[in-house]
Design an enzyme around this catalytic site. Sequence first.
Site, short mmCIF file in Angstrom:
data_model
loop_
_atom_site.label_atom_id
_atom_site.label_comp_id
_atom_site.label_asym_id
_atom_site.label_seq_id
_atom_site.Cartn_x
_atom_site.Cartn_y
_atom_site.Cartn_z
N GLU A 1 0.80 -1.23 0.00
CA GLU A 1 0.00 0.00 0.00
C GLU A 1 0.84 1.28 0.00
O GLU A 1 0.82 2.04 0.97
CB GLU A 1 -0.95 0.00 1.21
CG GLU A 1 -1.89 -1.19 1.23
CD GLU A 1 -2.83 -1.18 2.43
OE1 GLU A 1 -2.63 -0.37 3.35
OE2 GLU A 1 -3.78 -1.98 2.45
N GLU B 1 -5.12 -8.68 0.92
CA GLU B 1 -5.77 -8.33 2.19
C GLU B 1 -7.24 -8.08 1.93
O GLU B 1 -7.60 -7.48 0.91
CB GLU B 1 -5.20 -7.04 2.81
CG GLU B 1 -3.87 -7.18 3.47
CD GLU B 1 -3.38 -5.87 4.09
OE1 GLU B 1 -4.23 -5.02 4.49
OE2 GLU B 1 -2.16 -5.69 4.17
#
Length: 454
Positions: A178, A364
Site C-alpha cells: 500500500e 488483504e
Amino acid sequence: MTQPSSAGLPAIRRSDFPADFRWGCSTSSYQIEGAAAEGGRGESIWDRFCETPGHIRDGSSGARACDHYNRWPEDLDIARGLGVNAYRFSIAWPRIFPAGTGARCNETGLAFYDRLVDGMLERGLEPWSTLYHWDLPQALQDRGGWKQRETVDAFLAYTDVVTRRLGDRVKHWITHNEPWCTAFLGHHEGVHAPGQKDYRTALQVCHHLLLSHGRALPLIRGNVPGARAGITLSLHPILPASASAADSAAVSRHDGSRNRWFLDPLYGRGYPADVLELLGDLAPVVHHGDFEAIAAPADFLGVNYYFPEVVADAPGEGPIATRVVALPGTERTAFGWPVSPEGMVDLLLRIQRDWAPREVYLTENGSTYDDLVGPDGSIVDSERRSYLARHLQAARRALDQGVPLKGYFAWSLLDNFEWAEGYLRRFGLTYVDYASQRRTLKASGQWYAGFLAT
Ligand code: IFM
C-alpha cells in the site's frame, strides 16, 4: 465454547474455487512482532512516531504488540489449524539493518526470519514475504527518508540481503504494501509515521516507492530461482456522492489520484496526464529512465480491498478538490468503512479491463468490529464472519467473469496494532488478549477453517 450458527450465510465452499487457489491470511511485522528492543533490532519510524502523545489514539505502540517474535510457533500453529496453504508476513527492515543500511547486517534478525520461514514450511504454509510494510529504519528517516532518492538504493541493498538469504525457501515476494498509505497518510495527512504534512513531499515519496519497487524486481529475480514478484496496492472503486456533473467529474479526479496514479506507471503509461495537470509544479521529480524501471513486468498484482470510496466535488480542497463522504443507510464496519462485496467485483473487473495484470491476488481483505468476549471466553463475531463469507462469494463471482484471481489472504491472522488506532480496532480471525497474550479463535476463524475444509 459457544458454537455460532452459520444460518443466513451465503453458500460458498472451497471446492467452488480452483484446486491451486492460494488460501491465506496476512500480517505485518510492526503490527504483531513486538520485541522492539530484542535481537539487535534498530529503531523504526513507527517506534519514534508512537512516542508523541496524540499520534496513537490509545497512546500505545507496537513495542510489545502480539509478541509474535517470541510466540511465532503458536501463531503458525493457528494458521495451520485454519487450513490455509499460504501465509503472508512482512520483514522488519530495522531487524536486518538496524541503521538502515551499511556494510554489516544483523545476523540475529536474519536468523529470526530463517526460523519463521522454516516454521511455515514445516507446517505446509507457503511463505509470502512483503519487504516493506511501513517500518522504515529511523536512521534513514533522519536522512530524509523516502523523500530522498538515496533511500531507493538503501531499499535495494536491504532487498538484496534478504532475498539472498531467504530466496532458497521464499519464492513469493511483495516489494511494498500500500504505497498510497506510506506516501499520503505518512507525508501529507501526517496520521502515519513519519507524521509529515506536505503534499509535494508525499508525491516525491510515492515516486521513490514505485521506483524502488521496479528496480527491486530484477534484483529479486536474480537472487531467487523461480521467484514470483509483485506489489500490493490499496485500491478502491470510486463512486459519486450524487448524480451531479460536478460529482461525476470528482470521481474521475479522485480515481486518478487514488488508483490510476499507481496502476498507470506500473503498467507502462507513466503518470496520468489529467492528474499531472491538476498537480502543476507539485508533480514529483522524475529522472530519465524512471518510468521504464517502474514498469518492469511483475508476476502478479496484489490488491488490498476494503471498501469503495464515495466522493463529492470539493473546490478548494487541494489540487484534486474532492472529499470522501458517508452516504446514509450504508452498511459499515466499526471503522465506518462501507461494506460492499459487489464493489470488490467491480474493482477487480475494472483492473482487468484497464491494466490486465497476469495474475491477481487479494492480499488483504477484512473488517473490524467491536468483538465481545462471551462468559465462556468465546467470541461470536457474526458480522466479521458474514463479511468474510460474502467477500469470498464475491471473489467467486469475479473468477466467473474472467478475473485471473489466484488467491485470497484474509486480514488478519491475529488482532494486532492497528497503526494510529492502536489496539482499539481488531481485525483478527483470532482474538488476542494483550495482557495475557492468550489467543482465541473467533467464530469468523472457525468459519474460515470450516470453509477451507470443504
Ligand atoms: O492493518 C492494516 C494493514 O497494515 C494495511 N492494510 C489495511 C489494514 C487495516 O487497516
